[in-house]
Design an enzyme around this catalytic site. Sequence first.
Site, PDB file in Angstrom:
ATOM      1  N   GLU A 124      98.548 -17.799  37.780  1.00 58.72           N
ATOM      2  CA  GLU A 124      97.701 -16.848  38.511  1.00 58.72           C
ATOM      3  C   GLU A 124      97.586 -15.546  37.724  1.00 58.72           C
ATOM      4  OE1 GLU A 124      95.635 -16.259  40.529  1.00 58.72           O
ATOM      5  OE2 GLU A 124      95.911 -17.077  42.510  1.00 58.72           O
ATOM      6  N   ASP A 125      96.502 -14.845  37.888  1.00 57.60           N
ATOM      7  CA  ASP A 125      96.407 -13.526  37.275  1.00 57.60           C
ATOM      8  C   ASP A 125      97.180 -12.507  38.105  1.00 57.60           C
ATOM      9  OD1 ASP A 125      94.569 -13.871  39.295  1.00 57.60           O
ATOM     10  OD2 ASP A 125      93.057 -12.569  38.416  1.00 57.60           O
ATOM     11  N   ASP A 175      99.327 -10.874  44.992  1.00 58.91           N
ATOM     12  CA  ASP A 175      99.056  -9.675  45.787  1.00 58.91           C
ATOM     13  C   ASP A 175      99.692  -9.876  47.162  1.00 58.91           C
ATOM     14  OD1 ASP A 175      97.948  -7.387  46.838  1.00 58.91           O
ATOM     15  OD2 ASP A 175      95.873  -7.943  46.501  1.00 58.91           O
ATOM     16  N   PHE A 225      93.901  -0.885  42.213  1.00 55.09           N
ATOM     17  CA  PHE A 225      92.942  -1.972  42.010  1.00 55.09           C
ATOM     18  C   PHE A 225      92.632  -2.093  40.525  1.00 55.09           C
ATOM     19  CE2 PHE A 225      88.950  -4.206  41.966  1.00 55.09           C
ATOM     20  CZ  PHE A 225      89.222  -5.231  42.857  1.00 55.09           C
TER      21      PHE A 225
HETATM   22  C1  PRP Z   1      92.610 -12.986  43.299  1.00 56.38           C
HETATM   23  C2  PRP Z   1      93.669 -13.534  42.355  1.00 56.38           C
HETATM   24  C3  PRP Z   1      94.459 -14.453  43.220  1.00 56.38           C
HETATM   25  C4  PRP Z   1      94.361 -13.799  44.571  1.00 56.38           C
HETATM   26  C5  PRP Z   1      95.641 -13.084  44.819  1.00 56.38           C
HETATM   27  O1  PRP Z   1      91.584 -13.905  43.323  1.00 56.38           O
HETATM   28  O2  PRP Z   1      93.105 -14.220  41.279  1.00 56.38           O
HETATM   29  O3  PRP Z   1      93.905 -15.738  43.264  1.00 56.38           O
HETATM   30  O4  PRP Z   1      93.265 -12.882  44.546  1.00 56.38           O
HETATM   31  O5  PRP Z   1      95.603 -12.452  46.065  1.00 56.38           O
HETATM   32  P1  PRP Z   1      96.596 -12.800  47.240  1.00 56.38           P
HETATM   33  O6  PRP Z   1      97.996 -12.825  46.671  1.00 56.38           O
HETATM   34  O7  PRP Z   1      96.368 -11.638  48.167  1.00 56.38           O
HETATM   35  O8  PRP Z   1      96.207 -14.095  47.849  1.00 56.38           O
HETATM   36  P2  PRP Z   1      90.093 -13.557  43.800  1.00 56.38           P
HETATM   37  O9  PRP Z   1      89.931 -14.003  45.222  1.00 56.38           O
HETATM   38  O10 PRP Z   1      89.788 -12.130  43.491  1.00 56.38           O
HETATM   39  O11 PRP Z   1      89.216 -14.547  42.906  1.00 56.38           O
HETATM   40  P3  PRP Z   1      88.996 -14.582  41.313  1.00 56.38           P
HETATM   41  O12 PRP Z   1      90.277 -15.144  40.709  1.00 56.38           O
HETATM   42  O13 PRP Z   1      87.852 -15.520  41.127  1.00 56.38           O
HETATM   43  O14 PRP Z   1      88.710 -13.184  40.847  1.00 56.38           O
END
Ligand code: PRP
Length: 174
Positions: free
Chosen positions: A98-99, A102, A151
């Site tokens: 994961e990137d 959160d 952010f």
């Molecule tokens: C972001 C990130 C994780 C998620 C983390 O994805 O890549 O998948 O949010 O958040 P959490 O811990 O609150 O669940 P995003 O929905 O922005 O999609 P993307 O990866 O396509 O940018």
Amino acid sequence: MAHLEVLIPRERIAQRVAELGAEISRDFAGHAVLLVGVLKGAAIFLCDLARTIDPALDVRMDFIGVSSYGTAKTSSGEVQLTKDLSEPLAGVHVILVEDILDTGVTLHFLKQLLLARQPASLKLAALLQKPDRRKVAIQADYVGFTFPDEFAVGYGLDHAERYRNLPDICIVRE
Ligand code: PRP
């Protein structure tokens, strides 16, 4: 007009990613490992991480897609699978990549989904984590950076689909 402030420069990202790659190389020595990237944010991290893992390891790559509904900057807690893996996981050593970790809602959802497929093992890797925002008790096994509640964009992270291509991790200042 918005401007970008560099929070983690590309050199520091590369150094930390290489450390994670070395750690993974040690932990999985002698095994095959499947890196599962969560689209879209983790794509760049996964590709860099894969190239820092010992070439002697049998490394495979796959991607999974999820979407969470909510406003642009916060997730609503509802996760949906938008793209499934192309291979079965049974008996495979998997690292979910994961990137950002959160609230933890996305990783928790994916962890349950993938564990049900009975991999040999499942580890979690997150480039960034924001511990203050956690809503679900979940921890990553490999963490790049622990991060303030700001952010961030760049290095795969977006704001309304923009900025994923920035080489540094940045804060958008309005
Ligand atoms: C972001 C990130 C994780 C998620 C983390 O994805 O890549 O998948 O949010 O958040 P959490 O811990 O609150 O669940 P995003 O929905 O922005 O999609 P993307 O990866 O396509 O940018």
